[in-house]
Enzyme design. Sequence first.
Site, PDB file in Angstrom:
ATOM      1  CG  ASN A  10      -1.721   1.222   1.425  1.00 25.39           C
ATOM      2  OD1 ASN A  10      -1.788   2.073   0.514  1.00 25.39           O
ATOM      3  ND2 ASN A  10      -2.366   1.361   2.569  1.00 25.39           N
ATOM      4  CD1 TRP A  11       3.583   1.248  -2.854  1.00 28.53           C
ATOM      5  CD2 TRP A  11       3.843   2.633  -4.602  1.00 28.53           C
ATOM      6  NE1 TRP A  11       4.515   0.694  -3.697  1.00 28.53           N
ATOM      7  CE2 TRP A  11       4.692   1.513  -4.781  1.00 28.53           C
ATOM      8  CE3 TRP A  11       3.834   3.623  -5.584  1.00 28.53           C
ATOM      9  CZ2 TRP A  11       5.529   1.377  -5.893  1.00 28.53           C
ATOM     10  CZ3 TRP A  11       4.663   3.485  -6.702  1.00 28.53           C
ATOM     11  CH2 TRP A  11       5.499   2.379  -6.846  1.00 28.53           C
ATOM     12  CE  LYS A  12      -0.025   3.109   4.854  1.00 25.93           C
ATOM     13  NZ  LYS A  12       0.081   3.192   6.293  1.00 25.93           N
ATOM     14  CG  HIS A  94      -5.619   1.856   5.506  1.00 22.34           C
ATOM     15  ND1 HIS A  94      -5.142   2.731   6.456  1.00 22.34           N
ATOM     16  CD2 HIS A  94      -4.605   0.988   5.248  1.00 22.34           C
ATOM     17  CE1 HIS A  94      -3.885   2.408   6.745  1.00 22.34           C
ATOM     18  NE2 HIS A  94      -3.535   1.353   6.030  1.00 22.34           N
ATOM     19  CD  GLU A  96      -2.703   5.375   6.922  1.00 17.29           C
ATOM     20  OE1 GLU A  96      -2.765   5.405   5.678  1.00 17.29           O
ATOM     21  OE2 GLU A  96      -1.736   4.887   7.544  1.00 17.29           O
ATOM     22  CD  GLU A 163      -3.045  -2.526   7.437  1.00 16.65           C
ATOM     23  OE1 GLU A 163      -1.952  -2.748   6.908  1.00 16.65           O
ATOM     24  OE2 GLU A 163      -3.702  -1.499   7.222  1.00 16.65           O
ATOM     25  N   GLY A 169       3.066   2.201  10.773  1.00 17.33           N
ATOM     26  CA  GLY A 169       4.057   3.260  10.628  1.00 17.33           C
ATOM     27  C   GLY A 169       4.810   3.603  11.896  1.00 17.33           C
ATOM     28  CB  SER A 201       5.669  -1.960  11.911  1.00 21.58           C
ATOM     29  OG  SER A 201       5.287  -0.620  12.201  1.00 21.58           O
ATOM     30  N   GLY A 222       3.026  -1.244   4.197  1.00 18.10           N
ATOM     31  CA  GLY A 222       2.992   0.181   3.859  1.00 18.10           C
ATOM     32  C   GLY A 222       4.368   0.666   3.439  1.00 18.10           C
ATOM     33  N   GLY A 223       5.044   1.363   4.340  1.00 14.90           N
ATOM     34  CA  GLY A 223       6.315   2.019   4.033  1.00 14.90           C
ATOM     35  C   GLY A 223       7.329   1.147   3.315  1.00 14.90           C
TER      36      GLY A 223
HETATM   37  P1  13P Z   1       3.383   0.304   7.562  1.00 16.14           P
HETATM   38  O1  13P Z   1       3.855  -0.984   6.943  1.00 16.14           O
HETATM   39  O2  13P Z   1       4.105   1.506   7.014  1.00 16.14           O
HETATM   40  O3  13P Z   1       3.355   0.231   9.042  1.00 16.14           O
HETATM   41  O4  13P Z   1       1.866   0.512   7.087  1.00 16.14           O
HETATM   42  C1  13P Z   1       0.969  -0.535   7.195  1.00 16.14           C
HETATM   43  C2  13P Z   1      -0.267  -0.177   6.478  1.00 16.14           C
HETATM   44  O5  13P Z   1      -1.008   0.693   6.894  1.00 16.14           O
HETATM   45  C3  13P Z   1      -0.563  -0.902   5.224  1.00 16.14           C
HETATM   46  O6  13P Z   1      -1.849  -0.642   4.787  1.00 16.14           O
END
Ligand code: 13P
Length: 244
Positions: A10-12, A94, A96, A163, A169, A201, A222-223
């Site tokens: 997920n590149w957000k 998600h 977020e 999650e 993050g 993470s 994510g990251g």
């Molecule tokens: P991180 O891997 O950056 O913690 O993010 C997880 C995430 O929200 C994937 O959707």
Amino acid sequence: MSRRPLIAGNWKMFGRRRDLAEISALKASLGVLQGVDIVICPPSTLLAAAATIAAPEILVGGQDCRVGIDGAFTGDISASMLADAGASWCIVGHSERRQGYGETSVLVAGKAKAAMDAGLIPIICVGETLEERKAGQTVEVVSRQIRESLPPGAPATTVIAYEPVWAIGTGLTPTLAEIAEIHAAARQALPVDMRVLYGGSVKPGNAAEIFHVEGVDGALVGGASLKAADFAAIILAHPASARR
Ligand code: 13P
């Protein structure tokens, strides 16, 4: 039937056209992998180009969609538009979006249905906040979110991503025993057998141990999905990642 592992990135709200080179680099470093599904969810601006570059080994998905079909909804994107751009998956719910935009599980179920109606496979995200965890409500919250966010009749191809909000993050993760416990509880809440991913993470350094946890069918990253080297290391850490 055993559940095929899935590793999704997920590149957000990150990524410019120059970052499409990461997808080419990922393909080059993975070669043809058997045994795992790989999905990248870039921002919508990159979706069509990413789909072309990623195919056929890697599939792409949207990060969100609107409930229903096309209409006069300035700034929104429909599931059908995502499909038209080359997506075959869509993240919905998600944290977020649940937290930042007040999205409820009822709304998330509507989005998941819109994704399914457009031929996309939804990745439905659930997870407890730190306060809910401290209050001992994790299983209750996750089970309820799953029950309320799954549209009626959701097929076995639907994917759940567990999650924990506090793990996203932050570099923090639950213990492996906690991940196993929540995945087992999540599975109890499913109407049919579906893949349940872990997210929060996930890094090259912890992916292998997380993938070995009972009930973990892959990861939503994510990251660490933004850089080909890190994402490739995570994918290759899965025991099912056999190169052909
Ligand atoms: P991180 O891997 O950056 O913690 O993010 C997880 C995430 O929200 C994937 O959707």
